[in-house]
Design a protein around this motif. Structure first.
Motif: not given
Lengths: 273, 313
Positions: B1-4, B30
């Protein structure tokens, strides 16, 4: 929703956690530079010097024009210095938040990690700086006019104590008004009006129970009366300590209220937008 | 999962009867540049002020770099902000100004000096660093504002109308700085603007607000495709009208084709694919001569007007 994972190992972590504990000093330093390295502070000092020079000249050199005695003149100089310092410092803090709102510089300050209380403290201290400077300016004039034993010490010590209490109280008042005012004009007007309202009774002949009540409860009249008795009537310090209650309560209460309000400092003022 | 680096979940804010922001949600990674669009009064500035901890949301929540909105001071350490109408102390020099803010973020005197020097060089103000801000042009002040917003190496950079009132050269400089902040510093950039060409140039995604509500969100290309499909206007000889219509309706990449205002020879064809030559190929393949051909729509401005116009009806 994506998952949030705090990344504490990033390169600027040390800076981020550096904290803003001493930020009030940074703000105070900047505000002091704004006051004393710009035209404002020096102009006030020069203006005060000119006024005190004129009064001292009249009192010391021209006996026909000098209709009050030396102790009264010393008292007058001390009172004028005090009133000027209170008025000017009050206007500095009355401008300090509402002025930033008007100049649109407040938002940039509010998005820094500096706690609101520290923002207020920095500005407060810079405004208070006017008082010791003006008191130092008054020293040579009071020295020239001193007559009799202990007049100089009574005047300087009395002015230092009373003036400090009054300046603290009024600077806090200015801060409080500025925090809630939606416009700078309103803030300056309200602060100056309250100052004049409390200053006016010092110039009125107060008598009877109502006069006593005003003298005891109005910090300006109480402080002024204390100073007058210490310098002109040569009262000992212990004799009129009750007159310091109102300025002391004023200073403590206003400072407390102002700094509680500072925690609620907002981008927009509450009144007069 | 992408890091927000920014996660917003249904934030709302009302001022009296006016609901300035309603249920705004977004996630930003980012290095991502997100355009916040909307007509005047759409809620863009209020949304930014909530996310920069100036206003508390009435409902919903958000987090910056994993820090929940209930810790505003910690969030402020991780964001950079160029407010909509940023004022400047005109008597200060650019260098003093940036140093002052660097110190407010906890930097030592020496470090603040270095930060100011570096940032002013990055925004092209090194030669004017010692000049008072009163001598700066509007474009220079905006660049100074960007430098100030970067003093703490922010995770998320909020820029509210950064190019308003700038000439094309000034706009270009600011857009270049925005791109650099995202690509080289890895900052998430939230760019509120009225200038749609700016968004097309630097933003990977857009959020369109109207009356406080999100009316469209997604990659720029998607928004354009959804809200402002491109249309080809073709003129053929009148005698070929019917055959041209049927050729276009059969053509791959063409959604629909119809006569314009019942006129003979003038046909409007909706394009379903990025290939704008699909109608030309279909007509030429059917042996039909083309008298004129033009493509309309497909711009973010068309999508913006379509979306905000619809919402306003």
């Amino acid at each position: 929703m994506t998952t949030l994972t705090p990344d504490v190992r990033r390169e600027a972590a040390s800076q981020l956690t550096a904290g803003a504990g001493g930020s009030w000093l940074v703000i105070a330093g900047q505000e002091l530079r704004d006051i004393w390295l710009s035209a404002r502070g020096p102009a006030i000092v020069i203006g005060t010097s000119l006024l005190l020079s004129l009064l001292t000249y009249l009192a010391a050199s021209n006996e026909e024009l000098n209709i009050i005695d030396q102790r009264d003149t010393v008292n007058l100089l001390a009172q004028i210095t005090m009133a000027l310092a209170v008025g000017v410092s009050l206007l500095f803090t009355a401008d300090c938040v509402s002025g930033e709102r008007e100049r649109e510089t407040l938002e940039s300050l509010l998005v820094t990690p500096v706690p609101r209380g520290q923002v207020a403290l920095g500005k407060y201290l810079a405004a208070v700086s006017m008082w010791p400077v003006l008191l130092i300016v008054a020293i040579p004039y009071i020295w020239v006019l001193r007559e009799g034993d202990g007049v100089f010490a009574d005047a300087m010590l009395g002015a230092l104590v009373v003036g400090t209490l009054l300046v603290i109280g009024f600077v806090s008042l200015g801060l409080l008004v500025s925090i809630f005012s939606g416009s700078n004009r309103l803030s300056l007007a309200v602060a100056f009006f309250i100052f004049v309202l409390l200053l006016a009774p010092t110039q009125l002949p107060l008598g009877g129970w109502f006069g006593d009540l005003i003298t005891q409860t109005n910090p300006m009249t109480a402080g002024s009366t204390f100073l007058h008795r210490a310098i002109v009537k040569e009262h000992g310090w212990g004799e009129d300590l009750d007159l310091l209650i109102a300025p002391a309560v004023w200073a403590i209460a206003m400072t407390g209220v102002a700094f509680i309000a500072a925690g609620r400092l907002r981008l927009q003022g509450s009144f007069g937008r | 999962m992408a890091q927000a680096s920014l996660a917003v979940d249904g934030i709302s804010k009302a001022f009296g009867e006016t609901r300035a922001v309603r249920g705004l949600s977004l996630d930003a990674a980012p290095g991502e540049v997100i355009g916040l669009l909307g007509p005047n009064g759409a809620g863009k500035t209020t949304a930014i002020r909530i996310l920069t901890t100036i206003y508390a949301p009435d409902s919903g929540s958000f987090a910056v770099d994993g820090i929940p909105y209930t810790k505003p001071s910690a969030i402020r350490q991780r964001i950079g902000v160029l407010p909509e109408s940023a004022g400047y102390p005109l008597h200060q020099s650019g260098e003093e100004f940036v140093q002052y803010f660097a110190r407010l973020f906890g930097q030592s005197r020496k470090s603040a000096r270095e930060t100011a020097k570096t940032l002013l060089a990055e925004v092209g103000l090194a030669e004017r660093a010692a000049s008072p801000i009163s001598m700066y042009s509007r474009g220079m002040r905006q660049r100074l504002g960007v430098a100030r917003a970067l003093v703490n190496r922010p995770r998320v950079l909020f820029l509210d109308e950064p190019t308003l009132g700038l000439d094309p050269a000034g706009q270009r400089q600011i857009l270049a700085l925005i791109s650099e902040a995202a690509t080289e510093r890895g900052a998430t950039v939230i760019l509120s603007t009225h200038f749609l060409d700016e968004v097309e140039e630097v933003c990977s995604r857009v959020i369109i607000l109207n009356r406080g509500e999100v009316i469209a969100e997604g990659p720029v290309a998607d928004i354009k495709r959804r809200a402002a499909p491109r249309t080809a206007r073709v003129r053929v000889p009148e005698e070929n009208h019917e055959s041209a219509l049927s050729a276009l309706k059969r053509a791959p990449g063409v959604g629909d084709a119809q006569a314009v205002n019942g006129g003979r020879g003038l046909i409007s064809a909706t394009l379903d694919c990025p290939d704008t030559n699909a109608p030309i190929r279909a007509l030429l393949g059917a042996g039909i001569p083309i008298l004129s051909f033009e493509v309309e729509g497909g711009k973010l401005s068309d999508a913006f007007l379509a979306l905000t116009g619809e919402a306003g009806e």
